[in-house]
Write a protein that holds these residues in place. Structure first.
Motif: not given
Length: 273
Positions: A54, A129, A153, A155, A164, A215, A219, A248
């Motif tokens: 990530g 991520s 998890s 993006g 965020t 996820c 989170d 996360h």
């Protein structure tokens, strides 16, 4: 398990890069528990998981904070962990062609050096991520290269920055601007919008990799993950979704990368190529 800490020169990035590779090899478990792990014979290759980190991390994070080596040894699976920088795993007009590097150049280099299978059904990509979004994007834009892809998890949406945490924004926003432009002028929906990519591939009748998504329910990316799940399932995509308590961090990702390995269509040993 053998650990290779590689330093290679990348033409796509025009710089030296670090890559960690773990290969299942015989160890003391062969004696204590009658394990059948062995070295490859001529013509045999390893199935391979390309595992992405990530934002703010590097090629060492999965090894430092999870038990991926132990899990991969049990599954007799090679794992490649490249340094993707804070690149969003895109070809960045201001900072290196990371998509090209991960999807094309690095596999070619490592398969020339190590016994890694090049067959689609033997290659899988996953990440957490930023790396989760990167894994899906790379797999969906290169469906001929991967049998399965997993996002932990990830993006996965164009509006993830809205959710965020505020304390992280001063650190993440500059990298986002570098990749996509201060006013999103470098953002090409056909290349960067996962939903657009997925819909286009489905409509074109492409044979897509199987997708796995998970996820934590606490989170900050949970809402974006469930939205992508619903969109993909609405298109009839073969997607497995799991969730559980968690935020996360690796307290969530470590047990779920083990679930990813259980989900992958693994041969349980070396494969012929």
């Amino acid at each position: 398990m053998a650990l290779f800490q590689c330093k290679l020169f990348s033409q796509a990035l025009f710089r030296s890069v670090n890559v960690n590779v773990v290969l299942p090899t015989p160890d003391s478990n062969n004696c204590f528990f009658e394990s059948d792990v062995r070295l490859p014979r001529p013509g045999e290759k390893y199935q391979t998981l390309w595992l992405l980190h990530g934002v703010s991390a590097d090629e060492s994070d999965w090894q430092r904070f999870s038990s991926i080596e132990r899990y991969a040894q049990a599954k007799q699976l090679a794992v490649v962990m490249p340094d993707g920088y804070n690149s969003m795993y895109e070809d960045n007009p201001c900072g290196g062609s990371y998509h090209t590097y991960i999807a094309q150049e690095l596999p070619e280099m490592l398969r020339a050096l190590l016994p890694l299978s090049g067959r689609r059904e033997d290659n899988f990509i996953a990440g957490l991520s930023m790396g989760g979004g990167g894994a899906f994007k790379i797999a969906l834009r290169n469906p001929q290269s991967y049998g399965a892809a997993a996002s932990l998890s990830g993006g996965l949406g164009t509006d993830d920055l809205k959710n965020t945490p505020a304390a992280a924004m001063p650190h993440i926003a500059p990298w986002h601007r570098q990749v996509y432009g201060p006013n999103m002028e470098y953002f090409d929906p056909d290349k960067h919008d996962l939903r657009r990519i997925l819909k286009r591939q489905v409509e074109a009748g492409e044979t897509l990799p199987r997708l796995y998504q998970c996820c934590g329910t606490e989170d900050f990316l949970y809402e974006g993950n469930t939205a992508f799940r619903d969109y993909a399932l609405g298109l009839g995509v073969d997607l497995t979704f799991e969730e559980g308590p968690g935020v996360h961090n690796f307290d969530f990702w470590d047990p779920f990368i083990r679930r990813v390995l259980d989900w992958l269509p693994l041969a349980g040993g070396l494969v012929k190529e």
